[in-house]
Design a protein around this motif. Structure first.
Motif, short mmCIF file in Angstrom:
data_model
loop_
_atom_site.label_atom_id
_atom_site.label_comp_id
_atom_site.label_asym_id
_atom_site.label_seq_id
_atom_site.Cartn_x
_atom_site.Cartn_y
_atom_site.Cartn_z
N THR A 13 -5.53 2.64 4.45
CA THR A 13 -4.77 2.08 5.57
C THR A 13 -3.77 1.10 5.00
OG1 THR A 13 -6.63 2.30 7.09
CG2 THR A 13 -4.91 0.74 7.70
N HIS A 14 -2.49 1.25 5.40
CA HIS A 14 -1.45 0.36 4.89
C HIS A 14 -1.18 -0.75 5.91
CE1 HIS A 14 0.56 3.01 1.62
NE2 HIS A 14 -0.74 3.18 1.64
N PHE A 15 -1.05 -1.96 5.39
CA PHE A 15 -0.67 -3.10 6.22
C PHE A 15 0.76 -3.47 5.82
CE2 PHE A 15 -5.20 -3.03 6.50
CZ PHE A 15 -5.48 -3.48 7.78
N MET A 16 1.71 -2.97 6.61
CA MET A 16 3.13 -3.10 6.29
C MET A 16 3.68 -4.38 6.89
SD MET A 16 4.31 0.89 6.71
CE MET A 16 5.81 0.62 5.78
N ARG A 17 4.46 -5.10 6.10
CA ARG A 17 5.07 -6.35 6.56
C ARG A 17 6.24 -6.04 7.48
NH1 ARG A 17 2.57 -4.83 2.43
NH2 ARG A 17 4.14 -5.20 0.85
N VAL A 18 6.18 -6.53 8.71
CA VAL A 18 7.19 -6.20 9.71
C VAL A 18 7.62 -7.45 10.46
CG1 VAL A 18 6.41 -3.81 10.04
CG2 VAL A 18 5.42 -5.64 11.43
N LEU A 19 8.79 -7.32 11.10
CA LEU A 19 9.28 -8.32 12.05
C LEU A 19 9.02 -7.80 13.45
CD1 LEU A 19 12.69 -9.14 10.33
CD2 LEU A 19 10.77 -10.72 10.58
N ALA A 20 8.28 -8.56 14.24
CA ALA A 20 7.97 -8.19 15.61
C ALA A 20 8.82 -9.01 16.57
CB ALA A 20 6.48 -8.41 15.90
N THR A 21 9.45 -8.35 17.52
CA THR A 21 10.27 -9.03 18.51
C THR A 21 9.95 -8.47 19.90
OG1 THR A 21 12.07 -7.45 18.13
CG2 THR A 21 12.16 -9.53 16.93
N MET A 23 -15.46 -5.34 -5.03
CA MET A 23 -15.20 -4.19 -4.16
C MET A 23 -13.79 -3.64 -4.32
SD MET A 23 -16.98 -5.67 -0.66
CE MET A 23 -16.72 -7.42 -0.97
N GLN A 24 -13.65 -2.35 -4.05
CA GLN A 24 -12.36 -1.70 -3.92
C GLN A 24 -12.29 -1.20 -2.48
OE1 GLN A 24 -9.93 -1.21 -6.77
NE2 GLN A 24 -11.23 -3.00 -7.12
N VAL A 25 -11.41 -1.79 -1.68
CA VAL A 25 -11.33 -1.53 -0.25
C VAL A 25 -10.18 -0.55 0.01
CG1 VAL A 25 -11.23 -2.58 2.04
CG2 VAL A 25 -12.15 -3.89 0.11
N ALA A 26 -10.37 0.35 0.94
CA ALA A 26 -9.39 1.41 1.22
C ALA A 26 -8.21 0.88 2.04
CB ALA A 26 -10.06 2.58 1.93
N ILE A 27 -7.51 -0.12 1.48
CA ILE A 27 -6.35 -0.70 2.14
C ILE A 27 -5.26 -0.92 1.10
CG2 ILE A 27 -7.63 -1.82 4.00
CD1 ILE A 27 -7.53 -4.42 2.39
N LYS A 28 -4.04 -1.08 1.57
CA LYS A 28 -2.90 -1.41 0.71
C LYS A 28 -1.95 -2.29 1.51
CE LYS A 28 0.76 0.54 -2.15
NZ LYS A 28 1.43 1.78 -2.63
N PRO A 29 -1.59 -3.47 0.93
CA PRO A 29 -2.07 -4.06 -0.33
C PRO A 29 -3.47 -4.64 -0.16
CG PRO A 29 -0.62 -5.59 0.78
CD PRO A 29 -0.62 -4.35 1.62
N ALA A 30 -3.94 -5.34 -1.20
CA ALA A 30 -5.22 -6.08 -1.18
C ALA A 30 -6.42 -5.17 -1.38
CB ALA A 30 -5.36 -6.89 0.11
#
Length: 409
Positions: free
Chosen positions: A352-360, A280-287
């Motif tokens: 849809t982008h899944f961005m790496r973040v720091l949550a506080t 599959m090619q899924v409409a997300i980034k990354p992965a």
């Protein structure tokens, strides 16, 4: 490209809950109940005191301050031997049984010893006396039988994930075993002539195998049993043997790399031959690339090879699939609302982008900022992140705007 929800539904439809097992309560942390738990007895089984103090008749202390004769000392784990009569009290320790005749407890801080035993006329035969400074109502500091749970009460339903507190309740009910959905045994495999994992200096074209250790750790955090299937070279027979060994000994297999469209890869060739796979090619980034299917009845997750893509794909597909196998009624991690502390830019690309973040935490809510580089090869930023910001197809999120996040830690 497939929507994320469509791809994940395909995965979950093929990750059915495993057979039921009875396991020791001591081994049940993180597992999911497969049958209803019903209380077999009152908890607590007897009325006891919530405080160190004196068990009294509330009527005797209505006009406090007053003095009462001490007839007994009751420690936790010991049954009272004396009935408390008019003008009497029993010294009592937290958790000890309320003696017959008493209907309340006065905490020790609101009392004082008026006359220790043997200090007045009469010598050692003279009883101890306590001075009670305050009146108390019936039931004061008394934990009644069944105060927590009553016999026959519903305790936990099917689909309850057992936490430390749940295990404590099961122990308080006298249970030594509990019926649960079994914990999957998950094998993790790396392949490729370019990979090394022995710490030796890299030769031209070689890279270190980080994905296998990362995926084993993620699987461990998902409360499954992990099996390291090792690093296998680019040899079709060796790859097939490793996969079939995993199928024979594991309930699911996770691999990484060789799942992009158009890639020629030995893993892909082998899985196409021995399994029922969907690429599959899924409409997300990354992965974006994902392979999933079964060999026999064993689910196989083919995750992307880039380190961050591999981790994000595990979070979005493998973790929900494994949790579904464990009987979790809601296997997908829920998003929570947060506020962007800075701009989170991206470009429009249909994903849809899944961005790496720091949550506080901040002001009763959650604030997020970038954890660093967003490239799918940038593992250091992923290691520093504790959340993924879910940024829909757009030019990004501006500082101060709301954004949904998946909290990873």
């Amino acid at each position: 490209m497939l929507p994320l929800e469509t791809a994940r539904e395909f995965v979950l439809d093929r990750c059915a809950a495993r057979k039921l097992e009875r396991v020791a309560v001591a081994d049940a942390l993180g597992l999911v109940t497969a049958s209803e738990i019903v209380c077999s007895e009152d908890i607590p089984q007897f009325a006891n005191t919530a405080m160190d103090g004196f068990a009294v008749r509330s009527a005797d202390v209505a006009d406090a301050p007053c003095e009462l004769r001490v007839v007994e000392t009751i420690a936790a784990g010991h049954a009272p031997q004396v009935t408390v009569g008019p003008g009497e009290a029993s010294r009592i320790m937290t958790g000890a049984t309320i003696p017959p005749g008493a209907d309340a407890v006065v905490m020790v801080e609101r009392t004082s010893m008026a006359k220790p035993a043997g200090t007045a006329a009469g010598g050692a035969d003279n009883p101890e006396t306590v001075r009670v400074e305050v009146g108390v109502p019936p039931g004061n500091h008394v934990r009644h039988a069944g105060d927590d749970l009553q016999a026959g009460a519903h305790v936990f339903g099917v689909g309850t994930e057992l936490t430390a507190g749940h295990l404590g309740v099961l122990c308080s009910l006298g249970m030594t075993e509990v019926e649960v959905f079994g914990r999957p045994r998950v094998g993790v495999l790396s392949t490729g002539d370019e990979l090394v994992d022995d710490g030796s200096p890299l030769q031209p074209g070689q890279i270190r195998d980080s994905n296998r250790r990362t995926l084993l750790a993620l699987a461990h955090r998902a409360d499954v049993d992990c099996v390291d299937l090792g690093l296998v070279r680019d040899d079709p027979d060796a790859i097939e043997a490793a996969i079939l060994t995993g199928v024979d000994t594991c309930d699911a297999i996770v691999t990484s790399g060789g799942v992009s469209m158009g890639d020629f890869d030995y893993v892909k060739a082998v899985l196409n031959r021995i399994g029922d796979m969907r690429w599959m090619q899924v409409a997300i980034k990354p992965a974006k690339p994902l392979a999933f299917g079964t060999v026999g009845d064993v689910p196989v997750f083919g995750l992307p090879g880039n380190p961050v893509s591999s981790m994000v794909s595990f979070e979005l597909f493998a973790r929900p699939g494994l949790r579904s196998m464990m009987g979790h009624p809601d296997p997908i991690r829920a998003t929570v609302g947060a506020t962007a502390a800075e701009d989170l830019p991206r470009r429009v690309d249909g994903k849809t982008h899944f961005m790496r973040v720091l949550a506080t935490p901040k002001n009763g809510g959650i604030e997020v900022r970038s954890a660093g580089g967003q490239g799918s090869h940038m593992l250091w930023a992923m290691a520093n992140a504790n959340a993924l910001a879910v940024v829909p197809d757009s030019d990004g999120v501006r500082a101060g705007e709301s954004v949904d996040v998946l909290l990873l830690d």
